[in-house]
Design a protein around this motif. Structure first.
Motif, mmCIF file in Angstrom:
data_model
loop_
_atom_site.group_PDB
_atom_site.id
_atom_site.type_symbol
_atom_site.label_atom_id
_atom_site.label_comp_id
_atom_site.label_asym_id
_atom_site.label_seq_id
_atom_site.Cartn_x
_atom_site.Cartn_y
_atom_site.Cartn_z
ATOM 1 N N LYS A 137 35.853 21.763 -47.366
ATOM 2 C CA LYS A 137 35.832 21.996 -48.810
ATOM 3 C C LYS A 137 36.834 23.072 -49.220
ATOM 4 O O LYS A 137 37.151 23.193 -50.380
ATOM 5 N N SER A 179 33.547 26.419 -42.555
ATOM 6 C CA SER A 179 32.510 25.463 -42.947
ATOM 7 C C SER A 179 31.498 25.291 -41.820
ATOM 8 O O SER A 179 31.681 24.457 -40.937
ATOM 9 N N TYR A 219 31.489 27.740 -46.871
ATOM 10 C CA TYR A 219 31.282 26.427 -47.474
ATOM 11 C C TYR A 219 30.544 25.552 -46.465
ATOM 12 O O TYR A 219 31.170 24.739 -45.779
#
Length: 101
Positions: free
Chosen positions: A58, A64, A90
């Motif tokens: 993202k 992430s 994220y």
């Protein structure tokens, strides 16, 4: 009589034989980046799980964390991997499905 699915190629060679094990979905949960668990009786077969992410990356930093799933005959537990740093997190969200063969 046995029921299931069998697929052969043009040469008559068996390519898929699903007469022995068919997975049954017992539940699902949308994972939002936080750990959690669901208690459920999964003792009537071999438990399995599948995660379908909403996205893979993202943000360009790639920070992430991914879900780490554990399943047993008593339920499903998920946590998120430890990111390299705590900035601009994220977590990978998506749907977790589980069931038994």
């Amino acid at each position: 009589m046995t029921a299931g699915l069998q697929i052969w190629n043009a040469s008559g060679q068996l390519m898929l034989d699903a007469t022995q094990r068919i997975g049954r979905i017992k539940g699902s949960q949308h994972l939002d980046g936080n750990g959690g668990h669901i208690d459920m009786d999964l003792s009537d077969g071999t438990p399995f799980w599948s995660f379908q992410p909403d996205f893979l990356f993202k943000h360009i930093n790639g920070n992430s964390p991914v879900p780490v799933v554990s399943i047993s005959s008593t339920g499903v537990v998920w946590t998120y991997s430890t990111p390299p740093n705590g900035d601009y997190l994220y977590p990978i969200t998506g749907y977790l499905f589980w069931g038994c063969y």
